[in-house]
Design an enzyme around this catalytic site. Structure first.
Site, PDB file in Angstrom:
ATOM      1  N   ASP A  67       3.231   2.657  -1.454  1.00 28.61           N
ATOM      2  CA  ASP A  67       1.952   2.100  -1.884  1.00 28.61           C
ATOM      3  C   ASP A  67       1.249   1.336  -0.770  1.00 28.61           C
ATOM      4  O   ASP A  67       1.832   1.063   0.282  1.00 28.61           O
ATOM      5  CB  ASP A  67       2.143   1.198  -3.112  1.00 28.61           C
ATOM      6  N   ASN A 136       8.270  -7.384 -13.653  1.00 31.23           N
ATOM      7  CA  ASN A 136       7.889  -6.739 -14.915  1.00 31.23           C
ATOM      8  C   ASN A 136       8.425  -5.310 -15.012  1.00 31.23           C
ATOM      9  O   ASN A 136       8.013  -4.544 -15.873  1.00 31.23           O
ATOM     10  CB  ASN A 136       6.359  -6.753 -15.078  1.00 31.23           C
ATOM     11  N   HIS A 138       8.065  -2.974 -12.657  1.00 32.68           N
ATOM     12  CA  HIS A 138       7.289  -1.932 -11.971  1.00 32.68           C
ATOM     13  C   HIS A 138       8.081  -1.333 -10.814  1.00 32.68           C
ATOM     14  O   HIS A 138       8.947  -1.971 -10.237  1.00 32.68           O
ATOM     15  CB  HIS A 138       5.902  -2.441 -11.525  1.00 32.68           C
ATOM     16  N   GLU A 143       2.593  -0.220 -12.986  1.00 31.80           N
ATOM     17  CA  GLU A 143       2.742  -1.376 -13.858  1.00 31.80           C
ATOM     18  C   GLU A 143       3.081  -0.934 -15.290  1.00 31.80           C
ATOM     19  O   GLU A 143       2.839   0.225 -15.652  1.00 31.80           O
ATOM     20  CB  GLU A 143       1.425  -2.168 -13.875  1.00 31.80           C
TER      21      GLU A 143
HETATM   22  C1  F6R Z   1       6.646  -2.379  -2.646  1.00 31.00           C
HETATM   23  C2  F6R Z   1       6.651  -1.999  -4.037  1.00 31.00           C
HETATM   24  C3  F6R Z   1       7.070  -2.924  -5.137  1.00 31.00           C
HETATM   25  C4  F6R Z   1       8.220  -3.851  -4.779  1.00 31.00           C
HETATM   26  C5  F6R Z   1       8.506  -4.816  -5.932  1.00 31.00           C
HETATM   27  C6  F6R Z   1       9.577  -5.814  -5.571  1.00 31.00           C
HETATM   28  O1  F6R Z   1       6.217  -1.314  -1.820  1.00 31.00           O
HETATM   29  O2  F6R Z   1       6.273  -0.918  -4.315  1.00 31.00           O
HETATM   30  O3  F6R Z   1       7.393  -2.175  -6.279  1.00 31.00           O
HETATM   31  O4  F6R Z   1       9.359  -3.089  -4.485  1.00 31.00           O
HETATM   32  O5  F6R Z   1       7.345  -5.503  -6.266  1.00 31.00           O
HETATM   33  O6  F6R Z   1       9.106  -6.642  -4.567  1.00 31.00           O
HETATM   34  P1  F6R Z   1      10.043  -7.729  -3.889  1.00 31.00           P
HETATM   35  O7  F6R Z   1      11.061  -6.996  -3.110  1.00 31.00           O
HETATM   36  O8  F6R Z   1       9.119  -8.516  -2.991  1.00 31.00           O
HETATM   37  O9  F6R Z   1      10.624  -8.538  -4.983  1.00 31.00           O
END
Ligand code: F6R
Length: 241
Positions: A67, A136, A138, A143
């Site tokens: 992303d 959450n 994701h 989401e």
């Molecule tokens: C990042 C992504 C997100 C993260 C998730 C966890 O490219 O796609 O899904 O993997 O938000 O983020 P952290 O590791 O910062 O807790």
């Protein structure tokens, strides 16, 4: 699905890096799917270290990221391109022309999302996709929703994700409200998936992801249906399992 619990963040990172290294050694021209965020930083540190020591060679590897935020340039330190360059690509012997992220500044987001899907297809698909999970549930920026989004698309970030990501910005208002993300189908098409999870704050959602019914309101729960998923959780994240 294999679930591995490790003592701490360092051991989680080392195991994840070994897993990725094994993929590169068994297929030197593989396609790796990468994630940003706090969780994979230790994994990228190990990969950079081992690449420096000549243990793993990225010269033929291609990468696609999950992303990118909309509306910020690749030179902006908050962009995911910048994150990947600094945390990994500029520290290993990869050809940067072989590293792909969606262009969050594209004028036509739909066109960009279609082009990103085509890029992944033309590379032959993803051999190993690294994932983290949001508080959450994701994955990528998919989401919680009523249905699973399929392909790469533009998404409005939820308040909980904006709140969680604001820790990396000076002010919450600076967090972009939109992002381009691979869809759930794009992610599920990867041949192998490696999910890494760290910290007490992720313990409840990890349990839910692994044990609830498959439900688009918990996007990562779809991983239960993937034939080749490995989850590596540190002790804190795995304490409810
Ligand atoms: C990042 C992504 C997100 C993260 C998730 C966890 O490219 O796609 O899904 O993997 O938000 O983020 P952290 O590791 O910062 O807790």
């Amino acid at each position: 699905m294999r679930v591995i619990k490790t003592k701490n963040y360092e051991q989680m990172s080392k195991k994840a890096a070994s897993f990725i290294m094994a993929q590169v050694i068994s297929k030197p021209d593989c396609v790796l799917g990468f994630a940003t965020g706090t969780t994979p930083i230790g994994t990228y540190d190990f990969l950079a270290e081992w690449n420096g020591e000549g243990i793993v060679d990225f010269s033929r590897v291609k990468t696609v990221n999950l992303d990118e935020y909309c509306g910020i340039s690749s030179e902006n330190p908050h962009s995911y391109r910048y994150f990947m360059d600094k945390n990994l690509f500029e520290r290993i012997n990869i050809d940067k022309r072989n590293t792909y992220l969606p262009d969050g500044q594209a004028k036509d987001c739909n066109e960009e999302c279609d082009a990103y899907e085509k890029t992944i297809g033309s590379l032959g698909g993803v051999d190993l996709q690294l994932l983290g999970i949001g508080n959450n549930g994701h994955i990528g920026f998919n989401e919680p929703a009523e249905v699973f989004p399929k392909k790469t698309h533009r998404i409005k970030l939820t308040e909980s994700t904006i709140e969680a990501n604001s820790r990396l910005f000076e002010k919450k208002e600076e967090v972009p409200r939109y992002a381009l993300t691979m869809g759930i189908q794009t992610i599920m098409k990867a041949k192998k998936i490696l999910l890494i999870v760290s910290g007490k704050g992720k313990a409840k959602i990890l349990k839910k992801v692994l044990e609830c019914d498959v439900d688009p309101k918990v996007p990562a729960s779809i991983l239960q249906l993937h034939p080749d998923v490995t989850v590596i959780a540190d002790a804190a994240a795995g304490e409810e399992l």
